[in-house]
Design an enzyme around this catalytic site. Sequence first.
Site, mmCIF file in Angstrom:
data_model
loop_
_atom_site.group_PDB
_atom_site.id
_atom_site.type_symbol
_atom_site.label_atom_id
_atom_site.label_comp_id
_atom_site.label_asym_id
_atom_site.label_seq_id
_atom_site.Cartn_x
_atom_site.Cartn_y
_atom_site.Cartn_z
ATOM 1 N N ARG A 1 21.187 2.574 -4.112
ATOM 2 C CA ARG A 1 21.441 1.159 -3.708
ATOM 3 C C ARG A 1 22.290 0.247 -4.613
ATOM 4 O O ARG A 1 22.299 0.710 -5.749
ATOM 5 C CB ARG A 1 20.083 0.675 -3.162
ATOM 6 C CG ARG A 1 19.373 1.346 -2.387
ATOM 7 C CD ARG A 1 17.892 1.283 -2.598
ATOM 8 N NE ARG A 1 17.331 2.245 -1.847
ATOM 9 C CZ ARG A 1 16.504 2.025 -0.631
ATOM 10 N NH1 ARG A 1 16.799 0.760 -0.122
ATOM 11 N NH2 ARG A 1 15.962 3.036 -0.095
ATOM 12 N N ASP B 1 17.511 1.644 5.484
ATOM 13 C CA ASP B 1 16.194 0.862 5.426
ATOM 14 C C ASP B 1 16.296 0.044 6.835
ATOM 15 O O ASP B 1 16.320 -1.109 6.813
ATOM 16 C CB ASP B 1 16.213 -0.083 4.449
ATOM 17 C CG ASP B 1 15.533 0.542 3.235
ATOM 18 O OD1 ASP B 1 15.314 1.827 3.119
ATOM 19 O OD2 ASP B 1 15.054 -0.173 2.160
ATOM 20 N N ARG C 1 13.093 11.100 5.611
ATOM 21 C CA ARG C 1 14.404 10.598 5.723
ATOM 22 C C ARG C 1 15.545 11.535 4.733
ATOM 23 O O ARG C 1 14.994 12.076 3.957
ATOM 24 C CB ARG C 1 14.796 9.135 5.304
ATOM 25 C CG ARG C 1 13.848 7.982 5.645
ATOM 26 C CD ARG C 1 14.439 6.598 5.352
ATOM 27 N NE ARG C 1 14.415 6.026 3.974
ATOM 28 C CZ ARG C 1 14.404 5.151 3.661
ATOM 29 N NH1 ARG C 1 14.658 4.045 4.369
ATOM 30 N NH2 ARG C 1 14.277 4.531 2.557
ATOM 31 N N ASP D 1 0.802 -1.260 0.090
ATOM 32 C CA ASP D 1 -0.027 0.045 0.050
ATOM 33 C C ASP D 1 0.699 1.309 0.029
ATOM 34 O O ASP D 1 0.315 2.298 -0.124
ATOM 35 C CB ASP D 1 -0.936 0.100 1.172
ATOM 36 C CG ASP D 1 -0.099 -0.039 2.624
ATOM 37 O OD1 ASP D 1 1.047 -0.001 2.350
ATOM 38 O OD2 ASP D 1 -0.838 -0.370 3.629
ATOM 39 N N GLY D 2 2.271 1.147 0.220
ATOM 40 C CA GLY D 2 2.936 2.403 0.124
ATOM 41 C C GLY D 2 3.076 2.957 1.503
ATOM 42 O O GLY D 2 3.449 4.152 1.428
ATOM 43 N N ASP E 1 19.161 -4.510 -2.519
ATOM 44 C CA ASP E 1 18.533 -3.392 -2.463
ATOM 45 C C ASP E 1 18.524 -2.596 -0.978
ATOM 46 O O ASP E 1 17.905 -1.351 -1.033
ATOM 47 C CB ASP E 1 16.957 -3.495 -2.786
ATOM 48 C CG ASP E 1 16.235 -4.585 -1.874
ATOM 49 O OD1 ASP E 1 16.788 -5.454 -1.690
ATOM 50 O OD2 ASP E 1 14.920 -4.186 -1.230
HETATM 51 P P1 AMP Z 1 12.449 -3.827 2.266
HETATM 52 O O1 AMP Z 1 12.749 -5.346 2.186
HETATM 53 O O2 AMP Z 1 11.619 -3.238 3.403
HETATM 54 O O3 AMP Z 1 13.473 -2.946 2.192
HETATM 55 O O4 AMP Z 1 11.546 -3.736 1.100
HETATM 56 C C1 AMP Z 1 11.446 -4.515 -0.234
HETATM 57 C C2 AMP Z 1 10.921 -3.696 -1.211
HETATM 58 O O5 AMP Z 1 9.366 -3.757 -0.804
HETATM 59 C C3 AMP Z 1 11.022 -2.507 -1.419
HETATM 60 O O6 AMP Z 1 10.960 -2.216 -3.011
HETATM 61 C C4 AMP Z 1 10.109 -1.681 -0.815
HETATM 62 O O7 AMP Z 1 9.744 -0.327 -1.450
HETATM 63 C C5 AMP Z 1 8.911 -2.412 -0.897
HETATM 64 N N1 AMP Z 1 7.999 -2.431 0.206
HETATM 65 C C6 AMP Z 1 8.042 -2.663 1.490
HETATM 66 N N2 AMP Z 1 7.118 -2.265 2.137
HETATM 67 C C7 AMP Z 1 6.076 -1.647 1.290
HETATM 68 C C8 AMP Z 1 4.849 -1.128 1.617
HETATM 69 N N3 AMP Z 1 4.237 -1.152 2.537
HETATM 70 N N4 AMP Z 1 4.164 -0.513 0.349
HETATM 71 C C9 AMP Z 1 4.723 -0.691 -0.978
HETATM 72 N N5 AMP Z 1 6.104 -1.253 -1.029
HETATM 73 C C10 AMP Z 1 6.761 -1.752 0.153
HETATM 74 MG MG MG Z 2 14.319 -1.551 1.319
#
Ligand code: AMP
Ligand code: MG
Length: 520
Positions: free
Chosen positions: A199, A279, A192, A134-135, A269
């Site tokens: 990355r 992150d 942030r 959901d972003g 990433d």
């Molecule tokens: P992370 O492992 O938390 O760094 O996230 C991995 C990927 O998932 C990245 O592309 C983030 O932007 C995406 N992501 C994580 N949580 C959300 C969220 N709630 N809504 C959209 N994208 C997410």
């Molecule tokens: Mg991430």
Amino acid sequence: MDFKLNNHFSQKLPADPNTENSRRQVTEGFYSFVTPKKTSKPQLLHVSEEMREELGLSQSDVQSDAFLNLMTGNSLLPETKPYAMLYGGHQFGNWAGQLGDGRAINLFETEGKTGHWVLQLKGAGETPYSRSADGLAVLRSSIREYLMSEAMYHLSVPTTRALSLALTGDPVLRDVMYDGNPAYEKGAVVCRVAESFLRFGNYQIFTARNDIKGLQQLVDYTIEAHFPHLGKPSKDVYLQFFYEVTRRTLDLMIHWQRVGFVHGVMNTDNMSILGLTIDYGPYGWLEGFDWGWTPNTTDRQHKRYRYGNQPNIGLWNLYQLANALYPLVDESEGFEEILDRYKSGYAVKSLEMMADKLGLQNAGEADLKLIADLEECLQLTETDMTIFFRKLGDFKKDASVNGFDLIADAFYNAEELTEAVKTQWNAWFSAYAKRIQNQNLTDEARSAAMNRVNPKYVLRNYMAQLAIDAADEGDYRLIDELYELLKKPYDEQPENEKWFAKRPEWARDKVGCSMLSCSS
Ligand code: AMP
Ligand code: MG
């Protein structure tokens, strides 16, 4: 609010021509323009004083409605066009394809007092990279990221920073333990700040798509903007660039090991090209010293991202970056040599780091046994890393203080302190006393030096959780108290002694304290 805008990333590199905010594969450009989601009842909870000053903002600036609206995505600065970045990545060892900023939106770039900064909102709504999510972000994980970013900075560990923490007023649905029990939580946004959020995955995605022109454009931009001392791009400069990234990554791993920080999700990433901690998700702090510990429940089975494995994973990730950069150089030799230097560099730097933690001068191979024996002692029974190293600073070289008694507060289970455990510790303390008798340093000087690398106060998982539980009830004082405490992690702060304590028993197996998920 007077920012000195300098949007070089979005000016120098082309955007995705599609400006629709729909979830998709983005195959053109380096980022996609996107507008943050409006929030229904934004409320500012905290602002970092240090970051405010660095950005040249006044007290009244950050108290204004304009600031609140900017920090929560409700308004934009004129002439700025926010964007989400395109990247891919290896997740838990497997290539995952396109990931991208699924819930991060870069507002603009600006010149601060000492450097160049990108301001980015995390949790400000969906982007073309949001995939099935959901972003958004919840208060719990936003408090953890906000506090930890600034605390890491004060620990002198390279990190992305944070300017503000705000509530959105909108509820967000999350299944914290992925057990089929979703519940609404308070939505939040962290602003942030970093010199760059690039990355490893930003480079990997171009090579994966065989877009070598795009890869070169991005690398040339990175060198010009962030590694200008390397000069004009060439094959040799690309290798030097890679060497710098390996050096910074190694430094970062050594810092994490020194303070006992476990990132929890070292996917490519989540690896900054500038060697910053980036992150903050299910990260955690070692309490009992344990090479095998990981805070991330998703990683419980294989423990890929366990404490003791972080330097290896740093290297594994650098291999992936080398693969991504390879087409620019077309020869593997240079890359291999640099990766080998990471390994030899690790041996040297981890010895230096441990020697600093122990207050040893002119450390060398001969000290490896003392260090290995200590690491064995630390794992005889659950022994708090932070308390142990801090207390060790009070050891006297004439051994007039009993070492085992000195560190008594670091042990979690008194009943496990058998004669055998005591004997092993006593032997270690005798060897340590002998070692420090052989150097020309007073107890006071050794203690002061040790206290500059062994923090007294870190954001233990339960401390963050206490702040989260209070904030859920609308009480934000603990956020500020911890923020102030963690500004001076190496100082004695006798008034804050209550935070220099082992994890309380109630937190041993509590969600958020010892078990954290990626759900945020
Ligand atoms: P992370 O492992 O938390 O760094 O996230 C991995 C990927 O998932 C990245 O592309 C983030 O932007 C995406 N992501 C994580 N949580 C959300 C969220 N709630 N809504 C959209 N994208 C997410
Ligand atoms: Mg991430």
